[in-house]
Design an enzyme around this catalytic site. Structure first.
Site, PDB file in Angstrom:
ATOM      1  N   ARG A   1      17.085  83.839 -42.232  1.00  0.00           N
ATOM      2  CA  ARG A   1      16.772  84.995 -43.071  1.00  0.00           C
ATOM      3  C   ARG A   1      15.388  84.905 -43.682  1.00  0.00           C
ATOM      4  O   ARG A   1      14.968  85.829 -44.372  1.00  0.00           O
ATOM      5  CB  ARG A   1      17.792  85.047 -44.215  1.00  0.00           C
ATOM      6  CG  ARG A   1      18.777  86.206 -44.141  1.00  0.00           C
ATOM      7  CD  ARG A   1      19.694  86.035 -45.335  1.00  0.00           C
ATOM      8  NE  ARG A   1      20.416  87.205 -45.703  1.00  0.00           N
ATOM      9  CZ  ARG A   1      21.646  87.474 -45.298  1.00  0.00           C
ATOM     10  NH1 ARG A   1      22.265  86.710 -44.438  1.00  0.00           N
ATOM     11  NH2 ARG A   1      22.265  88.545 -45.767  1.00  0.00           N
TER      12      ARG A   1
ATOM     13  N   LYS B   1      26.413  93.303 -38.172  1.00  0.00           N
ATOM     14  CA  LYS B   1      26.336  91.970 -37.562  1.00  0.00           C
ATOM     15  C   LYS B   1      27.710  91.310 -37.491  1.00  0.00           C
ATOM     16  O   LYS B   1      28.123  90.812 -36.451  1.00  0.00           O
ATOM     17  CB  LYS B   1      25.372  91.062 -38.353  1.00  0.00           C
ATOM     18  CG  LYS B   1      23.967  91.612 -38.470  1.00  0.00           C
ATOM     19  CD  LYS B   1      23.049  90.679 -39.261  1.00  0.00           C
ATOM     20  CE  LYS B   1      23.454  90.445 -40.709  1.00  0.00           C
ATOM     21  NZ  LYS B   1      23.378  91.665 -41.554  1.00  0.00           N
TER      22      LYS B   1
ATOM     23  N   ARG C   1      33.498  93.286 -51.715  1.00  0.00           N
ATOM     24  CA  ARG C   1      32.684  92.153 -52.141  1.00  0.00           C
ATOM     25  C   ARG C   1      31.956  92.479 -53.433  1.00  0.00           C
ATOM     26  O   ARG C   1      31.454  93.584 -53.606  1.00  0.00           O
ATOM     27  CB  ARG C   1      31.676  91.799 -51.050  1.00  0.00           C
ATOM     28  CG  ARG C   1      32.257  90.886 -50.010  1.00  0.00           C
ATOM     29  CD  ARG C   1      31.372  90.769 -48.794  1.00  0.00           C
ATOM     30  NE  ARG C   1      29.959  90.591 -49.111  1.00  0.00           N
ATOM     31  CZ  ARG C   1      29.006  90.477 -48.179  1.00  0.00           C
ATOM     32  NH1 ARG C   1      29.335  90.521 -46.892  1.00  0.00           N
ATOM     33  NH2 ARG C   1      27.749  90.327 -48.524  1.00  0.00           N
TER      34      ARG C   1
ATOM     35  N   ARG D   1      19.371  93.730 -52.308  1.00  0.00           N
ATOM     36  CA  ARG D   1      19.498  93.002 -51.036  1.00  0.00           C
ATOM     37  C   ARG D   1      18.688  93.668 -49.935  1.00  0.00           C
ATOM     38  O   ARG D   1      18.110  92.981 -49.094  1.00  0.00           O
ATOM     39  CB  ARG D   1      20.973  92.899 -50.640  1.00  0.00           C
ATOM     40  CG  ARG D   1      21.706  91.835 -51.471  1.00  0.00           C
ATOM     41  CD  ARG D   1      23.207  92.004 -51.462  1.00  0.00           C
ATOM     42  NE  ARG D   1      23.747  91.985 -50.129  1.00  0.00           N
ATOM     43  CZ  ARG D   1      24.855  92.633 -49.751  1.00  0.00           C
ATOM     44  NH1 ARG D   1      25.524  93.351 -50.626  1.00  0.00           N
ATOM     45  NH2 ARG D   1      25.278  92.546 -48.532  1.00  0.00           N
TER      46      ARG D   1
ATOM     47  N   ARG E   1      32.468  99.227 -47.484  1.00  0.00           N
ATOM     48  CA  ARG E   1      32.960  98.033 -46.762  1.00  0.00           C
ATOM     49  C   ARG E   1      34.136  97.382 -47.501  1.00  0.00           C
ATOM     50  O   ARG E   1      34.112  97.215 -48.710  1.00  0.00           O
ATOM     51  CB  ARG E   1      31.821  97.013 -46.618  1.00  0.00           C
ATOM     52  CG  ARG E   1      32.323  95.651 -46.133  1.00  0.00           C
ATOM     53  CD  ARG E   1      31.234  94.824 -45.516  1.00  0.00           C
ATOM     54  NE  ARG E   1      30.122  94.530 -46.408  1.00  0.00           N
ATOM     55  CZ  ARG E   1      28.993  93.937 -45.997  1.00  0.00           C
ATOM     56  NH1 ARG E   1      28.838  93.592 -44.730  1.00  0.00           N
ATOM     57  NH2 ARG E   1      28.020  93.710 -46.863  1.00  0.00           N
TER      58      ARG E   1
HETATM   59  P1  ADP Z   1      26.768  93.099 -41.726  1.00  0.00           P
HETATM   60  O1  ADP Z   1      27.533  91.892 -41.290  1.00  0.00           O
HETATM   61  O2  ADP Z   1      25.542  93.333 -40.875  1.00  0.00           O
HETATM   62  O3  ADP Z   1      26.427  93.091 -43.181  1.00  0.00           O
HETATM   63  P2  ADP Z   1      29.285  94.556 -41.286  1.00  0.00           P
HETATM   64  O4  ADP Z   1      29.671  94.204 -39.891  1.00  0.00           O
HETATM   65  O5  ADP Z   1      30.005  93.900 -42.398  1.00  0.00           O
HETATM   66  O6  ADP Z   1      27.684  94.384 -41.468  1.00  0.00           O
HETATM   67  O7  ADP Z   1      29.407  96.149 -41.435  1.00  0.00           O
HETATM   68  C1  ADP Z   1      29.169  96.791 -42.687  1.00  0.00           C
HETATM   69  C2  ADP Z   1      30.177  97.925 -42.889  1.00  0.00           C
HETATM   70  O8  ADP Z   1      29.912  98.973 -41.955  1.00  0.00           O
HETATM   71  C3  ADP Z   1      31.634  97.528 -42.667  1.00  0.00           C
HETATM   72  O9  ADP Z   1      32.443  98.223 -43.585  1.00  0.00           O
HETATM   73  C4  ADP Z   1      31.931  97.988 -41.246  1.00  0.00           C
HETATM   74  O10 ADP Z   1      33.310  98.334 -41.081  1.00  0.00           O
HETATM   75  C5  ADP Z   1      31.040  99.230 -41.130  1.00  0.00           C
HETATM   76  N1  ADP Z   1      30.523  99.430 -39.755  1.00  0.00           N
HETATM   77  C6  ADP Z   1      30.218  98.493 -38.823  1.00  0.00           C
HETATM   78  N2  ADP Z   1      29.748  99.069 -37.692  1.00  0.00           N
HETATM   79  C7  ADP Z   1      29.759 100.407 -37.917  1.00  0.00           C
HETATM   80  C8  ADP Z   1      29.407 101.563 -37.121  1.00  0.00           C
HETATM   81  N3  ADP Z   1      28.932 101.439 -35.873  1.00  0.00           N
HETATM   82  N4  ADP Z   1      29.543 102.786 -37.680  1.00  0.00           N
HETATM   83  C9  ADP Z   1      30.024 102.920 -38.942  1.00  0.00           C
HETATM   84  N5  ADP Z   1      30.382 101.887 -39.734  1.00  0.00           N
HETATM   85  C10 ADP Z   1      30.257 100.642 -39.236  1.00  0.00           C
HETATM   86  P1  ADP Z   2      25.065  90.868 -45.549  1.00  0.00           P
HETATM   87  O1  ADP Z   2      25.075  90.738 -44.073  1.00  0.00           O
HETATM   88  O2  ADP Z   2      25.869  92.028 -46.049  1.00  0.00           O
HETATM   89  O3  ADP Z   2      23.700  90.832 -46.135  1.00  0.00           O
HETATM   90  P2  ADP Z   2      25.942  88.089 -45.902  1.00  0.00           P
HETATM   91  O4  ADP Z   2      27.384  87.871 -45.950  1.00  0.00           O
HETATM   92  O5  ADP Z   2      25.209  87.684 -44.664  1.00  0.00           O
HETATM   93  O6  ADP Z   2      25.727  89.620 -46.240  1.00  0.00           O
HETATM   94  O7  ADP Z   2      25.228  87.368 -47.127  1.00  0.00           O
HETATM   95  C1  ADP Z   2      25.687  87.522 -48.451  1.00  0.00           C
HETATM   96  C2  ADP Z   2      24.789  86.734 -49.411  1.00  0.00           C
HETATM   97  O8  ADP Z   2      24.860  85.328 -49.087  1.00  0.00           O
HETATM   98  C3  ADP Z   2      23.303  87.058 -49.325  1.00  0.00           C
HETATM   99  O9  ADP Z   2      22.960  88.165 -50.143  1.00  0.00           O
HETATM  100  C4  ADP Z   2      22.677  85.757 -49.832  1.00  0.00           C
HETATM  101  O10 ADP Z   2      22.770  85.638 -51.248  1.00  0.00           O
HETATM  102  C5  ADP Z   2      23.591  84.704 -49.226  1.00  0.00           C
HETATM  103  N1  ADP Z   2      23.138  84.269 -47.894  1.00  0.00           N
HETATM  104  C6  ADP Z   2      23.799  84.409 -46.707  1.00  0.00           C
HETATM  105  N2  ADP Z   2      23.085  83.890 -45.699  1.00  0.00           N
HETATM  106  C7  ADP Z   2      21.936  83.412 -46.242  1.00  0.00           C
HETATM  107  C8  ADP Z   2      20.783  82.777 -45.709  1.00  0.00           C
HETATM  108  N3  ADP Z   2      20.646  82.521 -44.400  1.00  0.00           N
HETATM  109  N4  ADP Z   2      19.795  82.426 -46.581  1.00  0.00           N
HETATM  110  C9  ADP Z   2      19.894  82.654 -47.895  1.00  0.00           C
HETATM  111  N5  ADP Z   2      20.957  83.261 -48.457  1.00  0.00           N
HETATM  112  C10 ADP Z   2      21.972  83.632 -47.646  1.00  0.00           C
END
Ligand code: ADP
Ligand code: ADP
Ligand code: ZN
Length: 214
Positions: free
Chosen positions: A88, A13, A160, A171, A127
């Site tokens: 979420r 995302k 992170r 998660r 990541r």
């Molecule tokens: P989210 O915001 O949904 O948690 P991220 O954009 O942070 O996901 O991506 C999670 C990890 O996967 C990051 O380390 C990113 O560089 C990697 N990543 C993102 N897109 C791809 C892909 N198409 N193939 C492989 N790795 C990816």
């Molecule tokens: P990822 O895409 O890898 O799950 P985020 O950066 O979106 O990670 O979120 C990290 C953490 O922040 C979540 O595990 C949660 O604790 C909190 N968080 C983020 N967005 C929300 C939301 N909309 N509602 C509740 N908790 C949230």
């Protein structure tokens, strides 16, 4: 354009949102980034949120809803935005609906990024994020040129706290339990665009823009 990027942790995302910001010229609203900024600044919100984030639990709805409601009213949101990591829970989705209604606005698309669980675990484990500008890397799939340094700004990259294995499992379970129900909710509203989230980052971006007609 007002859109939601929906998908489990690690689906890509944040990665795709950065490209969409460029293409659509609208801001990314990442509740995760907002919360991490509050934690870093040591604000009361950050102190509250941290206990939940460290455990891989969701921050309570009322905290998040207030945060997003305030954010959506800022001037840079007038032409639209990309919601990343919000809503979420069903409660958050309902609150978003009410906020939009009060602003006489509506959602255009909900993009559901679909990635198998095994891939998610690998992606999250590798990541790395730039502490300075938020750029995203992966130790194997998209490494920065110099280990530990951001290509964009030279800042340090870090793992992170909540990306460690035990927390990741938690998660993913929270996602399945609390967030996945939003898929059928938005499908029923005719807003859902399912996009396979595996393969090249550029190819996935192309699938998304095609789905949006953008
Ligand atoms: P989210 O915001 O949904 O948690 P991220 O954009 O942070 O996901 O991506 C999670 C990890 O996967 C990051 O380390 C990113 O560089 C990697 N990543 C993102 N897109 C791809 C892909 N198409 N193939 C492989 N790795 C990816
Ligand atoms: P990822 O895409 O890898 O799950 P985020 O950066 O979106 O990670 O979120 C990290 C953490 O922040 C979540 O595990 C949660 O604790 C909190 N968080 C983020 N967005 C929300 C939301 N909309 N509602 C509740 N908790 C949230
Ligand atoms: Zn950087």
């Amino acid at each position: 354009m007002r859109l939601i990027l929906l998908g489990p942790p690690g689906a890509g995302k944040g990665t795709q949102a950065k490209f969409l910001v460029e293409r659509l010229q609208i801001p990314q609203i990442s509740t995760g980034d907002m919360l991490r900024a509050a934690v870093k600044d040591g604000t009361p919100l950050g102190r509250d949120a941290k206990q939940y984030m460290d455990r891989g639990a969701l921050v309570p709805d009322e905290i998040i809803i207030g945060l997003v409601r305030e954010r959506l009213q800022r001037p840079d949101c007038a032409r639209g935005y990309i919601l990343d990591g919000f809503p979420r829970t069903v409660t958050q989705a309902e609150a978003l609906g009410k906020t939009l209604e009060a602003l006489h606005a509506s959602l255009d698309h909900v993009v559901s990024l679909e990635v198998p669980t095994e891939d998610l675990v690998l992606r999250i484990a590798g990541r790395r994020t730039c502490r300075n500008c938020g750029a995203m890397y992966h130790v194997r799939f998209s490494p920065s040129q110099t280990d530990g340094r951001c290509d964009a700004c030279g800042g340090p990259t870090y793992q992170r706290e909540d990306d460690r294995e035990e927390t990741v499992r938690r998660r993913l379970a929270v996602y399945a339990d609390q967030t996945a129900p939003l898929i059928s909710l938005y499908e029923a509203q005719g807003l859902l665009r399912r996009v396979p989230g595996t393969g090249e980052i550029g190819e996935i971006f192309h699938r998304i823009t095609t789905a949006l007609g953008a």
